[in-house]
Every structure is written in structure tokens, then in C-alpha cells.
Design a protein around this motif. Structure first.
Motif, PDB file in Angstrom:
ATOM      1  N   MET A  71       0.841  -1.188   0.000  1.00 37.05           N
ATOM      2  CA  MET A  71       0.000   0.000   0.000  1.00 37.05           C
ATOM      3  C   MET A  71       0.883   1.246   0.000  1.00 37.05           C
ATOM      4  O   MET A  71       1.821   1.365   0.763  1.00 37.05           O
ATOM      5  CB  MET A  71      -0.910   0.021   1.232  1.00 37.05           C
ATOM      6  CG  MET A  71      -1.965  -1.053   1.243  1.00 37.05           C
ATOM      7  SD  MET A  71      -3.025  -1.028  -0.210  1.00 37.05           S
ATOM      8  CE  MET A  71      -3.824   0.569  -0.034  1.00 37.05           C
ATOM      9  N   ILE A 129      -0.371   4.315   0.526  1.00 36.23           N
ATOM     10  CA  ILE A 129      -0.896   5.319   1.436  1.00 36.23           C
ATOM     11  C   ILE A 129      -0.145   5.280   2.770  1.00 36.23           C
ATOM     12  O   ILE A 129       0.089   4.220   3.338  1.00 36.23           O
ATOM     13  CB  ILE A 129      -2.417   5.124   1.624  1.00 36.23           C
ATOM     14  CG1 ILE A 129      -3.021   6.335   2.298  1.00 36.23           C
ATOM     15  CG2 ILE A 129      -2.739   3.870   2.398  1.00 36.23           C
ATOM     16  CD1 ILE A 129      -4.530   6.366   2.190  1.00 36.23           C
ATOM     17  N   GLY A 130       0.258   6.442   3.225  1.00 34.79           N
ATOM     18  CA  GLY A 130       0.970   6.512   4.494  1.00 34.79           C
ATOM     19  C   GLY A 130       2.410   6.057   4.420  1.00 34.79           C
ATOM     20  O   GLY A 130       3.062   5.871   5.441  1.00 34.79           O
ATOM     21  N   GLU A 185       7.284   8.726   0.122  1.00 33.96           N
ATOM     22  CA  GLU A 185       7.225  10.184   0.092  1.00 33.96           C
ATOM     23  C   GLU A 185       8.615  10.796   0.268  1.00 33.96           C
ATOM     24  O   GLU A 185       8.950  11.797  -0.363  1.00 33.96           O
ATOM     25  CB  GLU A 185       6.283  10.675   1.191  1.00 33.96           C
ATOM     26  CG  GLU A 185       5.944  12.138   1.023  1.00 33.96           C
ATOM     27  CD  GLU A 185       4.718  12.549   1.814  1.00 33.96           C
ATOM     28  OE1 GLU A 185       3.951  11.669   2.229  1.00 33.96           O
ATOM     29  OE2 GLU A 185       4.546  13.763   2.009  1.00 33.96           O
ATOM     30  N   TYR A 244      -4.890  10.432  -4.555  1.00 34.70           N
ATOM     31  CA  TYR A 244      -5.027  10.163  -3.117  1.00 34.70           C
ATOM     32  C   TYR A 244      -6.417   9.626  -2.800  1.00 34.70           C
ATOM     33  O   TYR A 244      -6.565   8.670  -2.019  1.00 34.70           O
ATOM     34  CB  TYR A 244      -4.758  11.439  -2.314  1.00 34.70           C
ATOM     35  CG  TYR A 244      -5.195  11.329  -0.863  1.00 34.70           C
ATOM     36  CD1 TYR A 244      -4.570  10.438   0.000  1.00 34.70           C
ATOM     37  CD2 TYR A 244      -6.258  12.088  -0.369  1.00 34.70           C
ATOM     38  CE1 TYR A 244      -4.976  10.317   1.318  1.00 34.70           C
ATOM     39  CE2 TYR A 244      -6.673  11.973   0.943  1.00 34.70           C
ATOM     40  CZ  TYR A 244      -6.029  11.083   1.786  1.00 34.70           C
ATOM     41  OH  TYR A 244      -6.445  10.953   3.090  1.00 34.70           O
ATOM     42  N   GLU A 249      -6.637   6.053  -3.835  1.00 39.82           N
ATOM     43  CA  GLU A 249      -5.851   5.192  -2.957  1.00 39.82           C
ATOM     44  C   GLU A 249      -6.543   5.008  -1.601  1.00 39.82           C
ATOM     45  O   GLU A 249      -6.596   3.893  -1.060  1.00 39.82           O
ATOM     46  CB  GLU A 249      -4.488   5.852  -2.761  1.00 39.82           C
ATOM     47  CG  GLU A 249      -3.405   4.914  -2.320  1.00 39.82           C
ATOM     48  CD  GLU A 249      -2.093   5.669  -2.209  1.00 39.82           C
ATOM     49  OE1 GLU A 249      -1.443   5.503  -1.174  1.00 39.82           O
ATOM     50  OE2 GLU A 249      -1.737   6.435  -3.129  1.00 39.82           O
ATOM     51  N   LEU A 250      -7.084   6.099  -1.071  1.00 37.01           N
ATOM     52  CA  LEU A 250      -7.765   6.019   0.223  1.00 37.01           C
ATOM     53  C   LEU A 250      -9.001   5.132   0.128  1.00 37.01           C
ATOM     54  O   LEU A 250      -9.236   4.284   0.999  1.00 37.01           O
ATOM     55  CB  LEU A 250      -8.153   7.420   0.700  1.00 37.01           C
ATOM     56  CG  LEU A 250      -8.893   7.491   2.045  1.00 37.01           C
ATOM     57  CD1 LEU A 250      -8.003   6.969   3.176  1.00 37.01           C
ATOM     58  CD2 LEU A 250      -9.336   8.921   2.347  1.00 37.01           C
ATOM     59  N   ALA A 276      -9.558   2.710  -2.004  1.00 39.95           N
ATOM     60  CA  ALA A 276      -9.127   1.313  -2.174  1.00 39.95           C
ATOM     61  C   ALA A 276      -8.610   0.746  -0.853  1.00 39.95           C
ATOM     62  O   ALA A 276      -8.857  -0.419  -0.517  1.00 39.95           O
ATOM     63  CB  ALA A 276      -8.043   1.247  -3.248  1.00 39.95           C
ATOM     64  N   ARG A 332      -2.515  13.329   1.549  1.00 41.76           N
ATOM     65  CA  ARG A 332      -2.146  12.432   2.652  1.00 41.76           C
ATOM     66  C   ARG A 332      -3.072  12.600   3.836  1.00 41.76           C
ATOM     67  O   ARG A 332      -3.455  13.711   4.191  1.00 41.76           O
ATOM     68  CB  ARG A 332      -0.711  12.713   3.089  1.00 41.76           C
ATOM     69  CG  ARG A 332      -0.247  11.793   4.191  1.00 41.76           C
ATOM     70  CD  ARG A 332       1.239  11.606   4.270  1.00 41.76           C
ATOM     71  NE  ARG A 332       2.068  12.747   3.999  1.00 41.76           N
ATOM     72  CZ  ARG A 332       2.809  13.364   4.920  1.00 41.76           C
ATOM     73  NH1 ARG A 332       2.783  12.981   6.173  1.00 41.76           N
ATOM     74  NH2 ARG A 332       3.603  14.349   4.585  1.00 41.76           N
TER      75      ARG A 332
END
Lengths: 136, 348
Positions: free
Chosen positions: A113, A115-116, A121, B63, B66-67, B69, B129
Motif C-alpha cells: 500500500m 498510502i501513508g 514520500e 489520493y 488510494e484512500l 481502495a 495524505r
């Protein structure tokens, strides 16, 4: 290529970040560089367990001792905020880190994943080389 | 006076019941609304999920993909503070939509005060984010919708943490004035007084960082002496308040020492920033001690509605007053640049 005199590593108490910390400590010892051990404190940090790992200077000191890095060669920094921003700041004054080191995943995130992902980043925004230490 | 709230939609099971950002927060906020005994003056705006086009005004499309999913894949920890569950996408889009729904209802009525009692909070959510419990930036979604209609929006953020997401989103947007009063240093680390907006909107960000232990008198001075002149010059057509209540002395997340009486006075001050009826809305951000949250929400709303406050008295005597002079000087320098931007725009 210039010598590496200053390295910064992110440490959040997770297993992955401990691997990164050990790798960075080993490199710092090998190339005779100073090491900044950075902990980015989140909102939940002040509530302690079970919301956050135990991340203390004593924990870091124990790992540094095991890796053979003298206490004069590293320093412990805590910054409020997100890990990516805090690590990016380490490439600037006063730390002037020439290399940033992170683990591949932090707290409990699922592999794959984006995200985060601090490492992703960081790679996108860093002005200095980044090493992403893979987990187990 | 009419109070418009969003329809309570968060009935999901929470997977981390001990986590401070929990559904009980909305229940406490709504209990405060019920304590006002408004009868027919309480208007419930319809439930509504923000659309993709409304969200992409402030968030990157990638974003959002992605969030979504991530949530529908079962969720998990996003960072050390922030988590998502299977239901989080639905809940977050409804939280963002709640603000839009309340704003529309205020526009339709042309009177009243709005209150968006949604979770998760939003002001830490960046363009690309999630962080600090926040997935989507609720107040920014509403502010951007208003800007798209030609409005000028002042966002007053009194959550104890700096609203780094809102600041980032509107950094170069001259039609949004973002003001934050917060404890500093504290998570998320941003919010220094020198952060005054980007090149295209210099002076449109005003940060008032306050030391641990600051009391309500400093907040009130900040609102009257530092913020009010900027708001006057900006001349907003809407005022949205990022109303976090974690600066309360009982809240476990920080070290400011406000009482619910302070929130009543702060609410009165920002109510005066709105230059026309029906153009003021409060958005729930932080606040994690449920009793303090309920009392502070009640104090805030009753004061905005013109009712007397009968809770804790305002507080005085804490540190922070000395910082205000420095902040005022930085504000004046930024304001000069910002006024020039608007003068040029008005002359075109």
C-alpha cells in the motif's frame, strides 16, 4: 563523491525502524559519520501504551551499544509531527544529513500500500540520497 | 435564531473502542445540541456524501483513489495516529458532505448558525495524505465550494493543534483567510508565526502559536488584537470555524488551559466576524474528553446563538501574552503585501 559525515535515521519503535536504525548505526561506524536518530512524535504519543511503542533514549542507547556506536557519535532528536517532514528537515541545518535512512514500513501497515508510506514520500521529496531498509 | 446541524450518520462499529477519536465524540456534541432545547429552531440538514468533484477541489484524485481502495480493502493503520476501517471511506465522505449540506441549508435560509458535528476531523488532512486522525479535510471542502461560488472565506481554527492540512491546501489561495491559534510546539510541528501564506496569497495565513499553559485571556486578546484587524481587512463573506475543543484544560491531548467559558467568549468574538446572517458555521475538529467536549460545544453554540453562558468562567493568568506582540508585527508585514494583492485584483 564526497565523504558522508552525517546520517539521519527515522525510528518509531517498530521492528522495521529498528532494522533501519541498526543498519544506519553500522554504516555510521564504518564511515566514521555522526548519526541523528529522529523520532517523530504523533498525537497519540502523549497517551503512551497501548497507543504508541516505547520510544525512549534508553531504548536507542541499548541498540547503539549493541551496534558498537559510541554515545558521542549519535544524538537523539524528537520532533512533533509527521515522520517524512521531520526527516526532510534533517537534511537542512543544523543536522545537514547527507543520507536519510528509513525502514520499509512503519507501524502495522500492509505491504504494497502506498498510502501513508514515509519511505515513498521521502524518496519523492528528499534532496539527499535515501536508503530504505527492507523489513524481515 | 436557527441552528442547522447535519444529520447524524455515524452508526458504524468502531474497531478500536479505546482510541480517542471515536464515535462517542459525535454523540457528546449532539447531546450538547439537545441541551440547547431549541425546538423548531433546530434544523437538521439532510445527510449527503461529498462527490468526487467536490473532493478534488482540495484533494488529489490519486489520493482519493488510494484512500478508497485502502478502506474497501479492509483498512488498517495509515500512520502511528491514523487508521481507517472498511467503513471509513463512507464515513469520511459523509463528514465532508455534512459541511456542504449545512452550508447549503444556511444559504437557502439566509439566517442561522451552522454546526457540523461529524467525524473523523479534517484539518490535518493534506492534499495527498491522511494524518492526525484526519482522512478528508471537511472544512476545506466546504470553503473550496464557497470559493467556487465567488465567496471569500475566513477559516478560524481554534483546535489546540495547528491545522497544517487546511493551511497547505489554501497556501496560495487569496480568497481564503486561514487563521490558527494553537499550542506550539506540538503536533504536527507546523504553525510558526512566520508561516504567512504562499507567494500568491502572502498574508492569507495567520498563525498564533501559544505556549503550554496559555489561558483564555490570551486567546481572546489574540482574537481581538491580532485576528480581528486581518478579518476586517479581508472582509469575508463567510466565516467557517475549525472548532476543536482539545484546548480545554481537561483534554488529555495537549496543555492549554481553556474552560468552556473561554469557548463561549471565543464563539462570540468569531460570530462578530460574520458580516451577514446565515454565514457562520462551526466544524467539529478535535476534543477528546467527552464531558469537556459536550460542555464546550454547548457553550460555543449557545454563545453564537446569543444565549448567556452558565458553565465554567473564563480563565486568566497563563503565559503567552508576550508572543502576541511579535505575531502582530509579522502579521502587519504580511498584511501589507496581502492588501496589495487584493488592491491589484480589485483594480482589474
Amino acid at each position: 563523491m564526497n565523504d558522508i559525515n552525517s546520517i539521519a535515521v527515522g525510528f518509531d519503535g517498530s521492528d522495521e525502524s529498528e532494522l533501519a536504525l541498526r543498519w544506519a548505526a553500522h554504516l555510521a561506524r564504518e564511515v566514521d559519520a555522526n548519526l541523528t536518530v529522529l523520532h517523530a512524535a504523533g498525537i497519540l504519543e502523549r497517551l503512551g501504551a497501548p497507543f504508541s511503542h516505547e520510544v525512549t533514549p534508553q531504548v536507542v542507547a541499548a541498540i547503539m551499544a549493541e551496534e558498537g556506536l559510541d554515545a558521542t557519535r549519535y544524538h537523539w532528536v524528537v520532533e512533533e509531527g509527521d515522520a517524512c517532514s521531520a526527516l526532510l528537515h534533517c537534511a537542512q541545518a543544523p543536522h545537514h544529513a547527507q543520507l536519510l535512512v528509513v525502514g520499509s514500513r512503519g507501524h502495522g501497515k500492509r505491504p504494497g500500500m502506498m498510502i501513508g508510506s514515509v519511505s515513498l514520500e521521502l524518496v519523492q521529496h528528499a534532496s539527499v540520497p535515501v536508503v530504505v531498509v527492507p523489513g524481515c | 435564531m436557527v441552528l442547522v446541524v447535519n444529520e447524524l450518520t455515524d452508526d458504524s462499529e468502531h474497531e478500536s473502542p479505546d482510541h480517542p477519536e471515536r464515535p462517542g465524540r459525535v454523540e457528546a456534541a449532539m447531546a450538547a445540541v439537545q441541551e440547547l432545547h431549541l425546538g423548531s429552531d433546530l434544523i437538521v440538514a439532510p445527510a449527503y456524501s461529498a462527490t468526487r468533484s467536490e473532493l478534488t477541489r482540495v484533494h488529489d484524485a490519486g489520493y482519493l483513489d488510494e484512500l478508497g481502495a485502502f478502506c474497501y480493502g479492509g483498512g488498517g493503520d495509515i500512520d502511528q495516529d491514523t487508521y481507517a476501517t472498511f467503513d471509513s471511506w463512507s464515513i469520511a465522505t459523509r463528514a465532508a458532505g455534512a459541511g456542504l449540506s449545512v452550508v447549503r441549508e444556511l444559504q437557502r435560509r439566509g439566517e442561522g448558525v451552522g454546526f457540523v458535528a461529524s467525524r473523523p476531523p479534517g484539518h490535518h488532512a493534506l492534499r495527498d495524505r491522511a494524518m492526525g486522525f484526519c482522512l478528508l479535510n471537511n472544512v476545506a471542502v466546504s470553503a473550496a465550494a464557497l470559493v467556487s461560488q465567488g465567496e471569500r472565506v475566513a477559516i478560524i481554527d481554534w483546535d489546540v493543534h495547528h491545522g497544517n492540512g487546511t493551511q497547505q491546501i489554501f497556501w496560495d489561495e487569496p480568497h481564503v483567510l486561514y487563521v490558527s491559534m494553537h499550542q506550539w510546539p506540538l503536533f504536527p510541528g507546523s504553525g510558526a508565526a512566520g508561516e504567512v501564506g504562499g507567494r500568491l496569497a502572502l498574508g492569507s495565513v495567520v498563525n498564533v502559536p501559544l505556549p503550554a499553559g496559555a489561558t483564555g485571556d490570551v486567546m481572546r486578546r489574540a482574537l481581538d488584537d491580532v485576528v480581528a484587524p486581518v478579518v476586517d481587512a479581508f472582509d469575508p463573506t463567510w466565516v467557517l470555524v475549525s472548532a476543536g475543543f482539545d484546548a480545554h484544560h481537561l483534554d488529555p491531548m495537549a496543555d492549554l488551559c481553556l474552560s468552556d467559558g473561554d469557548f463561549a467568549q471565543m464563539s462570540l468574538a468569531v460570530s462578530h466576524y460574520a458580516t451577514a446572517p446565515g454565514r457562520l458555521a462551526f466544524f467539529l475538529e478535535g476534543g477528546y474528553d467527552l464531558g469537556a467536549l459536550q460542555a464546550s460545544v454547548r457553550a460555543t453554540l449557545s454563545s453564537a446563538l446569543g444565549a448567556p453562558h452558565d458553565g465554567e468562567p473564563p480563565t486568566n493568568g497563563g503565559p503567552g501574552g508576550a508572543q502576541l506582540a511579535t505575531i502582530t508585527a509579522q502579521r502587519d508585514a504580511a498584511l501589507a503585501s496581502w492588501t496589495q494583492i487584493f488592491d491589484e485584483e480589485d483594480s482589474r
